[in-house]
Design an enzyme around this catalytic site. Structure first.
Site, mmCIF file in Angstrom:
data_model
loop_
_atom_site.group_PDB
_atom_site.id
_atom_site.type_symbol
_atom_site.label_atom_id
_atom_site.label_comp_id
_atom_site.label_asym_id
_atom_site.label_seq_id
_atom_site.Cartn_x
_atom_site.Cartn_y
_atom_site.Cartn_z
ATOM 1 N N ARG A 5 0.821 -1.214 0.000
ATOM 2 C CA ARG A 5 0.000 0.000 0.000
ATOM 3 C C ARG A 5 0.855 1.264 0.000
ATOM 4 O O ARG A 5 0.432 2.309 -0.476
ATOM 5 C CB ARG A 5 -0.995 -0.007 1.178
ATOM 6 N N TYR A 9 -15.225 17.889 -16.070
ATOM 7 C CA TYR A 9 -15.718 16.520 -15.942
ATOM 8 C C TYR A 9 -16.773 16.474 -14.839
ATOM 9 O O TYR A 9 -16.502 16.814 -13.687
ATOM 10 C CB TYR A 9 -14.543 15.595 -15.633
HETATM 11 C C1 LIG Z 1 -13.004 9.910 -16.630
HETATM 12 C C2 LIG Z 1 -12.481 11.229 -16.214
HETATM 13 C C3 LIG Z 1 -12.163 11.477 -14.874
HETATM 14 C C4 LIG Z 1 -12.412 10.458 -13.777
HETATM 15 O O1 LIG Z 1 -11.570 9.356 -13.866
HETATM 16 P P1 LIG Z 1 -11.965 7.862 -13.416
HETATM 17 O O2 LIG Z 1 -10.793 7.056 -13.857
HETATM 18 O O3 LIG Z 1 -13.244 7.500 -14.120
HETATM 19 O O4 LIG Z 1 -12.145 7.874 -11.938
HETATM 20 C C5 LIG Z 1 -11.626 12.715 -14.560
HETATM 21 N N1 LIG Z 1 -11.430 13.674 -15.491
HETATM 22 C C6 LIG Z 1 -11.732 13.457 -16.791
HETATM 23 C C7 LIG Z 1 -11.502 14.546 -17.788
HETATM 24 C C8 LIG Z 1 -12.268 12.231 -17.198
HETATM 25 O O5 LIG Z 1 -12.583 12.038 -18.485
#
Ligand SMILES: *Cc1c(COP(=O)(O)O)cnc(C)c1O
Length: 376
Positions: free
Chosen positions: A48, A100
């Site tokens: 970890r 996002y």
């Molecule tokens: C998908 C995405 C995230 C989140 O990532 P995960 O791997 O799904 O947790 C953050 N920022 C952007 C621009 C994304 O496309």
């Protein structure tokens, strides 16, 4: 090694003893042996804290971003969470209006529960950003460029300079441009965030996240501690798949960029389309800034607004045969989604918008698919 691309293709190029494996073995151990004197000759205590399974992928990422360190996480969200957990209670975060969606919701949740203070700025409006930074002491400026799902552009150099003048650090979510097209740390950002689930892995078969830092700051030390203490660590097999995916990153991203530009150009002129949103188009308000701070292309993501509103947009998504109807982005296969219905109540996304993640299929197949789907 001559270039960063050669390094990436070779996945660092280490040959593993004793069999001289061309690809690294997968380190599965959760714990590591102490010597009789109590020391750790292997330099590892417990997985970890940092598994040897991460060495190659973190080093490739660090070099791709031109950072001093990089860390893998269990997802993009876990990487973002580690940064938020590294802040002090009540620290102020200034974030873009368009970003996002799930991370925007996460920031709002943290603010609602009193963990952070939160203000938003218009992604493309530096004067608005200046006002927000001047309004109260700020710890972290959040940037996403090009930003989901309308692909507004933020000038990273100007924004991070402003942030520094106001005593704030700058984080750039660089998931969409990838290090192939954009180098936020060289433009003045402090930390780069990736959903490695997307382009870095590139095959829709791993959920992973990553951060890279320009300097080994006190904040970064806390981020590193939060990965260990928060416990959102990536599995060894996922780290190995991610390294494999990154070996073709440059080829995949360049192919997606070329096709996205072609599709955006064709779709912008299509009679069934109200608007094509893509920073590579001269009509995009962020085009000049994108051209100045991105190199080699404008990304593999674009959105189209379909004439006839939500129903018409959903019908187009229903008729595609090559594009897959799915969320996510950055994989070899092209994806299409009606974004507002995925984001749900409170979305800022127009309901006639379809988000396209352009894959590496021949662009003729993609264009023909969209043209037949747009025919009414
Ligand atoms: C998908 C995405 C995230 C989140 O990532 P995960 O791997 O799904 O947790 C953050 N920022 C952007 C621009 C994304 O496309």
């Amino acid at each position: 090694m001559s270039s960063i691309e050669t390094l990436t293709v070779h996945g660092l190029g280490r040959v593993a003893e004793p069999y001289r494996d061309i690809v690294p073995p997968i380190h599965l151990a959760s714990t590591f042996e102490r010597a009789a004197d109590g020391s750790y000759p292997g330099g590892r205590v417990y997985a970890r804290d940092g598994s040897p399974a991460y060495i190659e992928a973190e080093e490739v990422l660090r070099q791709l971003e031109g950072g001093s360190q990089a860390l893998l996480f269990a997802s993009g969200h876990a990487a973002a969470t580690a940064v938020l957990q590294a802040l002090e209670a009540g620290d102020r975060v200034v974030a873009p209006q368009s970003m996002y969606w799930a991370l925007r919701k996460w920031l709002l949740d943290r603010a609602e529960h009193g963990h952070i203070q939160l203000a938003f700025y218009d992604n493309a409006d530096i004067d608005d950003l200046r006002r927000q930074l001047a309004a109260a002491p700020t710890r972290l400026l959040w940037i996403e460029t090009p930003a989901n799902p309308t692909w507004e552009i933020t000038d990273i150099r100007t924004a991070s300079t402003l942030a520094r003048e106001h005593g704030a650090m700058t984080l750039v979510d660089s998931t969409v441009p990838t290090p192939v097209l954009s180098q936020p740390l060289a433009l003045g950002a402090d930390i780069v965030l990736h959903s490695a689930t997307k382009y870095l892995n590139g095959h829709s078969d791993v959920v992973a996240g990553a951060l890279a830092t320009r300097e080994d700051s006190p904040l970064w030390q806390r981020v590193r501690a939060m990965r260990n203490l928060g416990g959102a660590v990536l599995g060894p097999f996922e780290a190995w798949l991610l390294l494999r995916g990154m070996r073709t990153l440059h080829l995949r991203v360049r192919a997606a960029c070329a096709s996205a530009l072609k599709l955006a150009t064709e779709l912008e002129a299509h009679p069934a389309i109200a608007q094509a949103l893509y920073p590579g188009l001269a009509s995009h308000p962020g085009h000049a800034t994108a051209a100045a701070q991105m190199s080699g292309g404008f990304g593999g993501m674009l959105s189209i607004r379909v004439k006839g509103g939500e129903a018409a947009a959903r019908e187009v998504a229903a008729r595609v045969r090559v594009f897959k109807r799915a969320t996510s982005l950055g994989s070899v296969e092209s994806l299409i989604e009606h974004r507002a219905s995925v984001e749900g109540p409170g979305t800022r996304c127009p309901d006639d918008l379809l988000r396209l993640s352009v894959g590496i299929e021949p662009v003729e197949d993609l264009l023909a698919d969209l043209q037949q789907a747009l025919q009414v």
